[in-house]
Design a protein around this motif. Structure first.
Motif, mmCIF file in Angstrom:
data_model
loop_
_atom_site.group_PDB
_atom_site.id
_atom_site.type_symbol
_atom_site.label_atom_id
_atom_site.label_comp_id
_atom_site.label_asym_id
_atom_site.label_seq_id
_atom_site.Cartn_x
_atom_site.Cartn_y
_atom_site.Cartn_z
ATOM 1 N N VAL A 216 7.067 -7.987 -3.254
ATOM 2 C CA VAL A 216 6.374 -7.152 -3.930
ATOM 3 C C VAL A 216 6.252 -6.006 -2.756
ATOM 4 C CG1 VAL A 216 4.204 -5.981 -5.031
ATOM 5 C CG2 VAL A 216 5.358 -8.074 -5.730
ATOM 6 N N ALA A 217 6.509 -4.837 -2.855
ATOM 7 C CA ALA A 217 6.099 -3.610 -1.935
ATOM 8 C C ALA A 217 4.692 -2.790 -2.247
ATOM 9 C CB ALA A 217 7.062 -2.451 -1.976
ATOM 10 N N LEU A 218 3.670 -3.111 -1.784
ATOM 11 C CA LEU A 218 2.436 -2.412 -1.895
ATOM 12 C C LEU A 218 2.381 -1.011 -1.733
ATOM 13 C CD1 LEU A 218 0.251 -5.186 -0.373
ATOM 14 C CD2 LEU A 218 1.113 -5.243 -2.555
ATOM 15 N N PRO A 219 1.486 -0.318 -2.064
ATOM 16 C CA PRO A 219 1.275 1.203 -2.134
ATOM 17 C C PRO A 219 1.352 1.676 -0.586
ATOM 18 C CG PRO A 219 -0.021 0.406 -3.891
ATOM 19 C CD PRO A 219 0.533 -0.898 -2.979
ATOM 20 N N ASP A 220 0.825 0.991 0.285
ATOM 21 C CA ASP A 220 0.951 1.405 1.736
ATOM 22 C C ASP A 220 2.144 1.176 2.355
ATOM 23 O OD1 ASP A 220 0.411 -1.359 1.605
ATOM 24 O OD2 ASP A 220 -0.595 -1.080 3.687
ATOM 25 N N GLY A 221 3.134 0.553 1.870
ATOM 26 C CA GLY A 221 4.312 0.382 2.432
ATOM 27 C C GLY A 221 4.315 -1.207 3.033
ATOM 28 N N SER A 222 3.147 -1.956 2.867
ATOM 29 C CA SER A 222 3.336 -3.302 3.295
ATOM 30 C C SER A 222 3.892 -4.177 2.267
ATOM 31 C CB SER A 222 1.781 -3.850 3.236
ATOM 32 O OG SER A 222 0.982 -3.251 3.986
ATOM 33 N N GLU A 223 4.576 -5.101 2.585
ATOM 34 C CA GLU A 223 5.272 -5.772 1.842
ATOM 35 C C GLU A 223 4.702 -7.653 1.905
ATOM 36 O OE1 GLU A 223 9.399 -6.101 2.782
ATOM 37 O OE2 GLU A 223 9.777 -4.090 2.357
ATOM 38 N N VAL A 224 4.574 -7.993 0.556
ATOM 39 C CA VAL A 224 4.317 -9.352 0.535
ATOM 40 C C VAL A 224 5.410 -10.145 -0.432
ATOM 41 C CG1 VAL A 224 1.703 -8.713 0.287
ATOM 42 C CG2 VAL A 224 3.100 -9.071 -1.864
ATOM 43 N N GLU A 225 5.492 -11.765 0.060
ATOM 44 C CA GLU A 225 6.224 -12.365 -0.733
ATOM 45 C C GLU A 225 5.076 -13.518 -1.478
ATOM 46 O OE1 GLU A 225 10.355 -15.433 -0.294
ATOM 47 O OE2 GLU A 225 9.345 -13.907 1.395
ATOM 48 N N LEU A 226 5.192 -13.712 -2.800
ATOM 49 C CA LEU A 226 4.373 -14.622 -3.362
ATOM 50 C C LEU A 226 4.963 -15.909 -3.231
ATOM 51 C CD1 LEU A 226 3.511 -11.550 -4.460
ATOM 52 C CD2 LEU A 226 2.143 -12.638 -6.121
ATOM 53 N N GLY A 227 4.396 -16.989 -3.270
ATOM 54 C CA GLY A 227 4.675 -18.299 -3.480
ATOM 55 C C GLY A 227 4.539 -18.662 -4.900
ATOM 56 N N PRO A 228 5.090 -19.725 -5.472
ATOM 57 C CA PRO A 228 4.752 -20.080 -6.702
ATOM 58 C C PRO A 228 3.590 -19.955 -7.281
ATOM 59 C CG PRO A 228 6.582 -21.454 -5.926
ATOM 60 C CD PRO A 228 5.743 -20.646 -4.639
ATOM 61 N N ASP A 229 3.195 -19.758 -8.501
ATOM 62 C CA ASP A 229 1.750 -19.796 -9.080
ATOM 63 C C ASP A 229 0.755 -19.251 -8.133
ATOM 64 O OD1 ASP A 229 0.358 -20.667 -11.211
ATOM 65 O OD2 ASP A 229 -0.144 -22.481 -10.371
ATOM 66 N N SER A 230 1.054 -18.137 -7.686
ATOM 67 C CA SER A 230 0.230 -17.332 -6.850
ATOM 68 C C SER A 230 -0.082 -16.080 -7.251
ATOM 69 C CB SER A 230 0.876 -17.101 -5.573
ATOM 70 O OG SER A 230 1.226 -18.482 -5.010
ATOM 71 N N ALA A 231 -1.177 -15.474 -7.151
ATOM 72 C CA ALA A 231 -1.817 -14.263 -7.563
ATOM 73 C C ALA A 231 -2.559 -13.429 -6.514
ATOM 74 C CB ALA A 231 -2.503 -14.422 -8.926
ATOM 75 N N LEU A 232 -2.488 -12.230 -6.595
ATOM 76 C CA LEU A 232 -3.318 -11.324 -5.804
ATOM 77 C C LEU A 232 -3.698 -10.061 -6.598
ATOM 78 C CD1 LEU A 232 -1.616 -8.540 -4.845
ATOM 79 C CD2 LEU A 232 -0.367 -10.340 -3.307
ATOM 80 N N ALA A 233 -4.826 -9.390 -5.973
ATOM 81 C CA ALA A 233 -5.352 -8.287 -6.574
ATOM 82 C C ALA A 233 -5.805 -7.216 -5.323
ATOM 83 C CB ALA A 233 -6.735 -8.451 -7.400
ATOM 84 N N LEU A 234 -5.456 -5.900 -5.735
ATOM 85 C CA LEU A 234 -5.448 -4.968 -4.614
ATOM 86 C C LEU A 234 -6.693 -4.315 -4.623
ATOM 87 C CD1 LEU A 234 -2.129 -3.076 -4.720
ATOM 88 C CD2 LEU A 234 -2.804 -5.068 -3.342
ATOM 89 N N ASP A 235 -7.461 -3.964 -3.583
ATOM 90 C CA ASP A 235 -8.897 -3.221 -3.800
ATOM 91 C C ASP A 235 -8.598 -2.157 -2.440
ATOM 92 O OD1 ASP A 235 -11.092 -2.137 -4.166
ATOM 93 O OD2 ASP A 235 -12.319 -3.800 -3.188
ATOM 94 N N PHE A 236 -7.569 -1.064 -2.626
ATOM 95 C CA PHE A 236 -7.320 -0.112 -1.708
ATOM 96 C C PHE A 236 -8.488 0.707 -1.817
ATOM 97 C CE2 PHE A 236 -2.843 -0.844 -0.188
ATOM 98 C CZ PHE A 236 -2.828 -2.139 0.096
ATOM 99 N N THR A 237 -9.027 1.402 -0.641
ATOM 100 C CA THR A 237 -9.967 2.475 -0.649
ATOM 101 C C THR A 237 -9.593 3.356 0.593
ATOM 102 O OG1 THR A 237 -11.581 1.246 1.020
ATOM 103 C CG2 THR A 237 -11.767 0.756 -1.477
#
Length: 328
Positions: free
Chosen positions: A128-149
């Motif tokens: 996944v490409a995040l709004p700031d240009g960072s990239e993440v690779e989620l392993g199986p059965d994983s989850a994240l939430a964004l809280d950009f300020t």
């Protein structure tokens, strides 16, 4: 009733099945007649049924929390009667958990579905490409939430394991990149790092440049700065552990479809395997969970991994495919 290695024969399993069905929807008239006929066919049937019913009542907590499973571990030196109850307990564990396992098998964790901005299913990898240009690779059965300020780029790791490639603080981007997980934080001082949430804590591995690890409750200990190839585990209430060296290629082998375990506690191995397959593996005893496992397994053939582990450790397994596998 006959038993092999402390496990129930067909009569014990049939009794456990009837008890589990009685705890669910009402039996039809035909099913009620079938149960009466089965009970009347042999005194052993009624004895097994009563024993299964008693064990079911004692295991009522399992409907909400599989944690007490460890209390059912049979001591093979106990009497034949004690081993029989333990065997019925295993059968009931499978029956109790299969309904909840079926729902999770099809729909996933409902809390994660509601809370996550990005998530993966068991066995799925996702970039996944995040709004700031960072990239993440989620392993199986994983989850994240964004809280950009305006002040920081905060990511909350909700479950699983994620590889982060943070966009550096440069030019117009001055906000720190912070990942929150299991009561602690990892702040990127460079770019690449991995965080895995396991049990009540998390493991952080620096891959490229440095990463600062700290607990949200600073009173429980100071933070540490990791260099590439260094890893640390922390847990709320227990503080930050010792920094250790880790081979990066081995630690991130999951990104290439491989799982590598080296003298790893079975508890952690099972937590990892559960993310790569639909259904759930449950360990019946805490001492068994501490046994050590080493091996290299392909993520597309984890049935082989379970068979290898049970053979090497000399332990048993019983499954209701594809929902529940109990190791004992």
């Amino acid at each position: 009733m006959s038993w092999v290695d402390g496990q129930p024969d067909e009569i014990g399993l049939r009794a456990a099945e009837w008890v589990a069905r009685l705890e669910g929807a009402s039996l039809s008239e035909a099913e009620t007649r079938a149960l009466r006929d089965w009970l009347a066919a042999d005194p052993e049937h009624r004895a097994a049924f009563e024993e299964a019913g008693s064990t079911w009542r004692e295991l009522s907590l399992l409907r909400h929390d599989p944690g007490p499973l460890r209390d059912l571990l049979p001591d093979w030196r106990r009497s034949r009667a004690r081993r029989r109850r333990a065997g019925i307990g295993i059968a009931l564990v499978l029956a109790v958990l299969v309904a909840a396992g079926a729902a999770r098998f099809h729909f996933g964790d409902p809390w994660l579905l509601a809370a996550a901005d990005y998530r993966t299913a068991p066995g799925e990898l996702r970039r996944v490409a995040l709004p700031d240009g960072s990239e993440v690779e989620l392993g199986p059965d994983s989850a994240l939430a964004l809280d950009f300020t305006d002040k920081e780029r905060r990511v909350r790791l909700l479950a699983g394991e994620i590889f982060f490639a943070a966009a550096p603080r440069a030019g117009m981007e001055t906000r720190p990149f912070v990942v929150e997980a299991a009561g602690g934080t990892a702040t990127a001082l460079g770019t690449q790092f991995v965080i895995e949430q396991a049990g009540e804590g998390a493991d952080v591995l620096a891959v490229e440049h440095d990463v600062e690890v700290a607990l949200k409750d600073r009173a429980t200990g100071n933070g540490v700065v990791l260099s590439p190839g260094q890893e640390v585990r922390y847990a709320a209430g227990r503080g930050i552990g010792e920094v250790r060296t880790r081979d990066i290629e081995t630690a991130t082998a999951w990104r290439r479809g491989m799982l590598v375990f080296s003298d790893t506690p079975l508890r952690h191995v099972v937590e990892t395997l559960n993310r790569y397959r639909r259904g759930r593996i449950v360990i019946l005893d805490d001492s068994l969970a501490r046994r050590r496992v080493s091996g290299v397994f392909a993520t597309n053939d984890l049935g082989d991994a379970i068979e290898t582990i049970t053979t090497e450790l000399g332990i048993g397994a019983r499954s209701i495919y594809p929902f529940i596998t109990v190791l004992y």
